[in-house]
Design a protein around this motif. Structure first.
Motif, PDB file in Angstrom:
ATOM      1  N   VAL A   1      38.891 -55.866  18.896  1.00 31.15           N
ATOM      2  CA  VAL A   1      37.874 -56.103  19.916  1.00 31.15           C
ATOM      3  C   VAL A   1      37.918 -57.578  20.311  1.00 31.15           C
ATOM      4  CG1 VAL A   1      35.407 -56.018  20.443  1.00 31.15           C
ATOM      5  CG2 VAL A   1      36.441 -54.250  18.987  1.00 31.15           C
ATOM      6  N   TRP A   2      37.962 -57.814  21.611  1.00 32.42           N
ATOM      7  CA  TRP A   2      38.088 -59.162  22.163  1.00 32.42           C
ATOM      8  C   TRP A   2      36.929 -59.429  23.120  1.00 32.42           C
ATOM      9  CZ3 TRP A   2      43.174 -61.834  22.072  1.00 32.42           C
ATOM     10  CH2 TRP A   2      44.166 -61.100  21.389  1.00 32.42           C
TER      11      TRP A   2
ATOM     12  N   ARG B   1      39.853 -44.477  15.670  1.00 34.12           N
ATOM     13  CA  ARG B   1      39.415 -45.161  14.449  1.00 34.12           C
ATOM     14  C   ARG B   1      38.360 -46.204  14.790  1.00 34.12           C
ATOM     15  NH1 ARG B   1      41.570 -49.788  12.330  1.00 34.12           N
ATOM     16  NH2 ARG B   1      43.312 -49.644  13.830  1.00 34.12           N
ATOM     17  N   ARG B   2      37.296 -46.236  13.982  1.00 34.01           N
ATOM     18  CA  ARG B   2      36.235 -47.222  14.202  1.00 34.01           C
ATOM     19  C   ARG B   2      36.763 -48.616  13.885  1.00 34.01           C
ATOM     20  NH1 ARG B   2      29.971 -47.295  12.951  1.00 34.01           N
ATOM     21  NH2 ARG B   2      29.655 -49.525  12.658  1.00 34.01           N
ATOM     22  N   LEU B   3      36.449 -49.571  14.767  1.00 32.29           N
ATOM     23  CA  LEU B   3      36.910 -50.938  14.592  1.00 32.29           C
ATOM     24  C   LEU B   3      35.804 -51.855  14.100  1.00 32.29           C
ATOM     25  CD1 LEU B   3      39.101 -51.281  17.810  1.00 32.29           C
ATOM     26  CD2 LEU B   3      39.863 -50.786  15.477  1.00 32.29           C
ATOM     27  N   CYS B   4      34.716 -51.918  14.840  1.00 34.96           N
ATOM     28  CA  CYS B   4      33.609 -52.774  14.432  1.00 34.96           C
ATOM     29  C   CYS B   4      32.381 -52.430  15.265  1.00 34.96           C
ATOM     30  CB  CYS B   4      33.948 -54.261  14.573  1.00 34.96           C
ATOM     31  SG  CYS B   4      34.122 -54.835  16.277  1.00 34.96           S
ATOM     32  N   CYS B   5      31.267 -53.011  14.881  1.00 33.05           N
ATOM     33  CA  CYS B   5      30.022 -52.862  15.625  1.00 33.05           C
ATOM     34  C   CYS B   5      29.586 -54.251  16.054  1.00 33.05           C
ATOM     35  CB  CYS B   5      28.956 -52.206  14.753  1.00 33.05           C
ATOM     36  SG  CYS B   5      27.430 -51.819  15.639  1.00 33.05           S
ATOM     37  N   LEU B   6      29.305 -54.407  17.328  1.00 37.96           N
ATOM     38  CA  LEU B   6      29.012 -55.727  17.888  1.00 37.96           C
ATOM     39  C   LEU B   6      27.771 -55.658  18.754  1.00 37.96           C
ATOM     40  CD1 LEU B   6      30.100 -58.642  18.214  1.00 37.96           C
ATOM     41  CD2 LEU B   6      31.401 -57.823  20.174  1.00 37.96           C
TER      42      LEU B   6
ATOM     43  N   TRP C   1      33.791 -60.699  29.273  1.00 39.55           N
ATOM     44  CA  TRP C   1      34.235 -59.313  29.224  1.00 39.55           C
ATOM     45  C   TRP C   1      34.660 -58.963  27.808  1.00 39.55           C
ATOM     46  CZ3 TRP C   1      34.210 -56.181  33.591  1.00 39.55           C
ATOM     47  CH2 TRP C   1      33.883 -56.833  34.781  1.00 39.55           C
ATOM     48  N   THR C   2      34.128 -57.868  27.297  1.00 37.22           N
ATOM     49  CA  THR C   2      34.439 -57.429  25.938  1.00 37.22           C
ATOM     50  C   THR C   2      35.098 -56.060  25.986  1.00 37.22           C
ATOM     51  OG1 THR C   2      32.589 -58.685  25.005  1.00 37.22           O
ATOM     52  CG2 THR C   2      33.460 -56.880  23.669  1.00 37.22           C
ATOM     53  N   GLY C   3      36.150 -55.892  25.194  1.00 43.42           N
ATOM     54  CA  GLY C   3      36.855 -54.617  25.181  1.00 43.42           C
ATOM     55  C   GLY C   3      37.846 -54.545  24.046  1.00 43.42           C
ATOM     56  N   VAL C   4      38.577 -53.442  24.004  1.00 42.27           N
ATOM     57  CA  VAL C   4      39.542 -53.178  22.934  1.00 42.27           C
ATOM     58  C   VAL C   4      40.947 -53.399  23.461  1.00 42.27           C
ATOM     59  CG1 VAL C   4      40.418 -51.470  21.298  1.00 42.27           C
ATOM     60  CG2 VAL C   4      37.973 -51.506  21.875  1.00 42.27           C
ATOM     61  N   LEU C   5      41.707 -54.190  22.738  1.00 37.82           N
ATOM     62  CA  LEU C   5      43.091 -54.486  23.089  1.00 37.82           C
ATOM     63  C   LEU C   5      43.876 -54.645  21.795  1.00 37.82           C
ATOM     64  CD1 LEU C   5      45.465 -55.400  24.860  1.00 37.82           C
ATOM     65  CD2 LEU C   5      44.433 -57.678  24.943  1.00 37.82           C
TER      66      LEU C   5
ATOM     67  N   GLY D   1      36.880 -59.248  13.838  1.00 41.18           N
ATOM     68  CA  GLY D   1      37.563 -58.597  12.730  1.00 41.18           C
ATOM     69  C   GLY D   1      37.113 -57.159  12.543  1.00 41.18           C
ATOM     70  N   GLU D   2      37.988 -56.367  11.909  1.00 38.66           N
ATOM     71  CA  GLU D   2      37.647 -54.983  11.603  1.00 38.66           C
ATOM     72  C   GLU D   2      36.728 -54.935  10.395  1.00 38.66           C
ATOM     73  OE1 GLU D   2      40.649 -51.968  11.455  1.00 38.66           O
ATOM     74  OE2 GLU D   2      42.042 -53.195  12.608  1.00 38.66           O
ATOM     75  N   GLU D   3      35.910 -53.892  10.340  1.00 37.18           N
ATOM     76  CA  GLU D   3      35.040 -53.675   9.204  1.00 37.18           C
ATOM     77  C   GLU D   3      35.815 -52.972   8.095  1.00 37.18           C
ATOM     78  OE1 GLU D   3      30.912 -52.779  11.663  1.00 37.18           O
ATOM     79  OE2 GLU D   3      32.286 -51.155  11.154  1.00 37.18           O
ATOM     80  N   ASP D   4      35.564 -53.376   6.852  1.00 38.71           N
ATOM     81  CA  ASP D   4      36.036 -52.529   5.766  1.00 38.71           C
ATOM     82  C   ASP D   4      34.880 -51.608   5.385  1.00 38.71           C
ATOM     83  OD1 ASP D   4      34.227 -53.927   4.104  1.00 38.71           O
ATOM     84  OD2 ASP D   4      35.775 -55.355   3.480  1.00 38.71           O
ATOM     85  N   GLU D   5      35.099 -50.706   4.452  1.00 39.55           N
ATOM     86  CA  GLU D   5      34.083 -49.711   4.125  1.00 39.55           C
ATOM     87  C   GLU D   5      32.795 -50.355   3.651  1.00 39.55           C
ATOM     88  OE1 GLU D   5      35.633 -46.927   1.371  1.00 39.55           O
ATOM     89  OE2 GLU D   5      37.192 -46.164   2.730  1.00 39.55           O
TER      90      GLU D   5
END
Length: 321
Positions: free
Chosen positions: A54-55, A171-176, A46-50, A70-74
């Protein structure tokens, strides 16, 4: 890292907590309409935001495995290749603590089940097929606005609405693996003068007014911190404060009164009955029964869909020969 990777395949990227299925069943809890931000990204995972990360979670016998991205930087956002986030270097004790708090693992669930089974024959009948159902400790902002969206709605539509809400305001966290994840919107993001119009454009309908109105009421009143402090307030006080917000009201699953709304006194009497029956964690017991009813309803819907598909095929001459 790919979502399909098993914990045993990448031990350096995964951590685990001791957690038997009797204390937590991920498949039941994360699909029980408590949170709408988890999806089964691969069988059993299970993948989700906590906590604005993202976990991916999965269970293996008596262990709860997890990895955090991890979060993306610009620069990474512009140069990312294949839309696959990297595992984050997160302090293990901190990550363990986040999960323990989210699933409230300090609450001994097996002992509660035994108490509820002894008090209630209906619960006893259901419990053996639905172990490990816990109440999540959701972020108060996410909890409030998610459940405003549940009014006269169903799970798949609620999930889609909240996804659009996060994409538009969070806020955008990451793309997986081709899927972009966003944090749940902050209170300030939902108080803009154009928030209601934007929400209506996202398909929120009359709920747009409630979301933006409640955001403004909280921002101008008790604030995000005050909302969090309601966790420790007496039940009656917390209910009074929450029910004063636009779009928040009394709700009791599975209660019918001849098509008529229940009176405040009736709500109180029903609540008091179950609190006497199940004790101080009556809401947890109710979550187990709700989960059971929800799963049975989904199974009936799936059976109807399969029967409809079968009849449709037969009517077009495509059935078994």
């Amino acid at each position: 890292m790919k979502l399909r990777d098993a914990p045993s395949a990448c031990p350096s990227l995964w951590r685990c907590l001791p957690c038997p299925p009797a204390e937590l069943r991920l498949d039941l809890v994360l699909s029980s309409a408590q949170s709408f931000r988890w999806w089964e990204s691969s069988p059993g995972a299970w993948t989700g935001v906590l906590g604005e990360r993202v976990w991916t979670l999965r269970q293996d016998r008596d262990r709860l495995w997890y990895t955090v991205y991890g979060e993306e930087d610009e620069h990474e956002e512009e140069e990312r290749d294949g839309c696959s986030a990297k595992a984050a270097k997160l302090d293990g004790a901190e990550a363990d603590g986040i999960l323990r708090d989210y699933f409230q693992l300090d609450v001994g669930l097996s002992a509660l089940y035994r108490t509820w089974e002894a008090a209630d024959p209906l619960f006893c009948k259901v419990a053996k097929d639905f172990p490990g159902v816990r109440v999540l400790r959701l972020d108060p902002i996410e909890c409030l606005f998610s459940f405003i969206c549940t009014s006269n709605n169903h799970i798949s539509r609620i999930t889609a609405m909240i996804e659009r809400l996060c994409q538009a305001f969070g806020r955008r966290l990451c793309c997986l693996n081709g899927r972009t994840f966003h944090a749940f919107p902050s209170l300030s993001a939902l108080t803009g003068t154009d928030a209601e119009d934007r929400l209506r454009a996202l398909g929120f309908g009359y709920r747009a007014k409630f979301v933006s109105g409640s955001a403004r009421a909280i921002a101008e009143g008790l604030g995000a911190e005050g909302l969090s402090q309601l966790r420790t307030a007496p039940y009656a006080e917390a209910r009074k404060v929450l029910c004063a917000l636009p779009g928040v009201g009394a709700k009791r699953y599975g209660v019918a009164a001849g098509g008529k709304s229940l009176t405040p006194r009736a709500y109180q009497e029903i609540g008091d009955f179950f609190r006497r029956l199940w004790g101080p964690r009556a809401g947890w017991a109710q979550a187990v029964l709700f989960c059971a009813d929800l799963r049975k309803s989904q199974q009936r819907a799936s059976s109807r869909d399969q029967a409809w598909d079968s009849r449709s095929q037969d009517s077009h001459g495509n059935g078994p020969r």
